[in-house]
Design an enzyme around this catalytic site. Structure first.
Site, short mmCIF file in Angstrom:
data_model
loop_
_atom_site.label_atom_id
_atom_site.label_comp_id
_atom_site.label_asym_id
_atom_site.label_seq_id
_atom_site.Cartn_x
_atom_site.Cartn_y
_atom_site.Cartn_z
N LYS A 106 64.95 -47.20 27.45
CA LYS A 106 65.87 -47.05 28.57
C LYS A 106 65.12 -47.41 29.83
O LYS A 106 63.90 -47.25 29.90
CB LYS A 106 66.37 -45.60 28.67
CG LYS A 106 67.73 -45.47 29.31
CD LYS A 106 68.81 -45.59 28.27
CE LYS A 106 70.19 -45.47 28.84
NZ LYS A 106 71.23 -45.51 27.79
N GLY A 220 87.48 -43.69 32.01
CA GLY A 220 86.79 -44.94 32.35
C GLY A 220 86.76 -45.83 31.13
O GLY A 220 87.68 -45.80 30.29
P1 NAD Z 1 82.89 -45.06 33.37
O1 NAD Z 1 82.15 -45.04 34.66
O2 NAD Z 1 83.67 -46.27 33.00
O3 NAD Z 1 83.95 -43.84 33.35
C1 NAD Z 1 83.58 -42.53 33.66
C2 NAD Z 1 84.84 -41.71 33.83
O4 NAD Z 1 84.46 -40.35 34.08
C3 NAD Z 1 85.70 -42.12 35.04
O5 NAD Z 1 87.07 -42.03 34.68
C4 NAD Z 1 85.39 -41.05 36.08
O6 NAD Z 1 86.45 -40.83 36.99
C5 NAD Z 1 85.18 -39.86 35.19
N1 NAD Z 1 84.47 -38.78 35.86
C6 NAD Z 1 83.45 -38.87 36.75
N2 NAD Z 1 83.12 -37.64 37.18
C7 NAD Z 1 83.94 -36.78 36.54
C8 NAD Z 1 84.11 -35.39 36.58
N3 NAD Z 1 83.38 -34.61 37.40
N4 NAD Z 1 85.03 -34.85 35.75
C9 NAD Z 1 85.79 -35.64 34.95
N5 NAD Z 1 85.70 -36.94 34.91
C10 NAD Z 1 84.80 -37.51 35.70
O7 NAD Z 1 81.85 -44.67 32.25
P2 NAD Z 1 81.92 -44.93 30.67
O8 NAD Z 1 81.25 -46.21 30.38
O9 NAD Z 1 83.31 -44.68 30.19
O10 NAD Z 1 80.95 -43.78 30.15
C11 NAD Z 1 81.40 -42.43 29.99
C12 NAD Z 1 80.41 -41.68 29.14
O11 NAD Z 1 80.28 -42.35 27.90
C13 NAD Z 1 78.98 -41.59 29.71
O12 NAD Z 1 78.40 -40.37 29.32
C14 NAD Z 1 78.28 -42.72 29.02
O13 NAD Z 1 76.86 -42.51 28.96
C15 NAD Z 1 78.92 -42.66 27.65
N6 NAD Z 1 78.77 -43.90 26.90
C16 NAD Z 1 79.39 -45.04 27.30
C17 NAD Z 1 79.19 -46.22 26.60
C18 NAD Z 1 79.90 -47.49 26.97
O14 NAD Z 1 79.71 -48.49 26.25
N7 NAD Z 1 80.69 -47.53 28.02
C19 NAD Z 1 78.34 -46.22 25.47
C20 NAD Z 1 77.74 -45.03 25.06
C21 NAD Z 1 77.96 -43.88 25.80
#
Ligand code: NAD
Length: 416
Positions: A106, A220
């Protein structure tokens, strides 16, 4: 374990239990307790006003026994080495559980991308890859997007690397735009992988999707896409939320409609359609069958775990459940499908992108979907078998499977 423990200490606690279960000797344990490399650089960037600013940048490489290091790069003011170390280690577990031939890493830059112009963001991205050019590469370490880094950032990084090394290197980084070496299906991969596992679990329990209510925190990339897949498959998506709040409608919501409302009003909570508004804290405790945290870490903790009513928790977010909450949920008989398994779809399709970059092939959406399904179901099967055999949680079983596979390869290579 107290909540004050750092993310890396938490990882070490899970690692220690897994190593006990695998009966590793002291010398074998030592080689997994710290990352193999921690690279740190100060990167200089020319700002739009003519000044020069220096940012702290790092790349943590935890383990590459099974293949090149793999993991995202985050741009964040609080990008912190301890957290990045933990995420690098969890990537190694995740790639091993998924059974893909890659390790775990990372990276991060301590900067606030919201305060940077597009030109400055590009300059930070290019400076990062120049600084670490000798430590990354398709056979060495393959970065990807993470918090605040996008396909565009990956494109700048690949371009800079190709210039610096005077080479063609489509497989040196993943999560690239489709126009510059990306893979079809990468954008929906995390949710798609989680969906395959959840649906398999539901059916294996003899449950009917149409009778199950799901609450999803975060709308998201991961959360909104998951809501769409579940709705399409007949599940009742009863609650969703984003950082501004959420909605609960017992009869279910239409994720497409919610996405439109979010586009118009800036939040999913813009219109309740006969349901009611809920806070993010309330959402976690709603009377639903399945809870999917898809936003932040530590949201299910000692303070609320006792109030969770869902019987199944699928962790699309990284680290949403604290160790205290894990113990409470286990005591209540709640099944937690852990992050290292549930959200591995993203890194799996990143691996597919790497394969395509190396071979010059372009896979179809069907090919990606079929291979992703097979990979996710195979890793779920291995974790479930381990959990049943040892009578341990799915989280610990995933650690045992992941650590066990890394150890096996390290032994085969004569590293242990
Ligand atoms: P993103 O930025 O697209 O979406 C995040 C979402 O969380 C948004 O809707 C935002 O409004 C919401 N959010 C932020 N603060 C918040 C709060 N206090 N309460 C509730 N909701 C809140 O991010 P993502 O890519 O969807 O990632 C979300 C999670 O999934 C993270 O933990 C990330 O590490 C994990 N993840 C994502 C991927 C990927 O490919 N996108 C892969 C593995 C893990």
């Amino acid at each position: 374990m107290t909540p004050q423990h750092t993310p890396y200490e938490r990882f070490r606690a899970n690692l220690a239990t897994a190593m006990d279960l695998l009966d590793l000797a002291p010398a074998e344990r030592k080689s997994l307790e710290e990352p193999k490399n921690i690279h740190r650089k100060a990167i200089d960037v020319a700002m739009d006003d003519g000044t020069k600013r220096t940012f702290d940048a790092f790349r943590v490489q935890y383990n590459d026994a099974r293949g090149p290091y793999k993991g995202g790069i985050r741009f964040h003011p609080l990008a912190d080495e301890d957290e990045v170390k933990a995420l690098a280690a969890l990537m190694a577990i995740k790639t091993a559980v998924a059974g893909i031939p890659m390790g775990g890493a990372k990276g991060g830059v301590q900067c606030n991308p919201k305060e940077l112009s597009r030109k400055e963001l590009e300059a930070v991205s290019r400076a990062y890859i120049r600084a670490f050019a000798d430590h990354v590469g398709e056979d060495i370490d393959v970065p990807a997007p993470d918090v605040n880094t996008t396909p565009q950032v990956m494109a700048w990084m690949r371009d800079e690397y190709e210039k610096a090394k005077r080479t063609y290197a489509p497989a040196m980084i993943t999560g690239k735009p489709m126009a510059y070496g990306g893979s079809v299906g990468r954008d929906t991969a995390t949710a798609r992988g989680g969906f395959f596992i959840l649906d398999e679990y539901v059916r294996s329990q003899g449950l009917k999707p149409e009778k199950l209510r799901v609450a999803i925190q975060g709308f998201g990339n991961a959360g909104a896409t998951m809501a769409a897949f579940l709705h399409e498959a007949g599940y009742t998506v009863a609650a969703v939320s984003d950082s501004k709040g959420g909605i609960f409608r017992e009869r279910g919501i239409d994720p497409k409609r919610v996405a439109e409302i979010k586009a118009q009003t800036g939040s999913v909570a813009g219109e309740t359609d006969g349901g009611r508004a809920v806070t993010n804290e309330e959402l976690l405790e709603l009377p639903c069958d399945i809870l999917i945290p898809a936003a932040l870490d530590n949201v299910i903790n000692g303070g609320n775990a006792g109030n969770i009513r869902a019987r199944t928790v699928l962790e699309l977010a990284n680290g949403p459940t604290t160790p205290e909450a894990d113990a409470v949920l286990e005591g209540k008989g709640v099944t937690v499908i852990p992050d290292v398994l549930a959200n591995a779809g993203g890194v799996t399709v990143s691996y597919f992108e790497w394969c395509q970059g190396r071979s010059g092939e372009q896979w179809t959406a069907d090919e990606v979907d079929t291979k992703l399904r097979r990979t996710m179901l195979e890793s779920f099967r291995a974790v479930r078998e381990e959990a049943a055999k040892r009578k341990i949680s799915h989280r610990m079983a995933a650690f045992v499977v992941g650590v066990g596979r890394i150890v096996e390869t390290m032994k085969a290579r004569g590293w242990m």
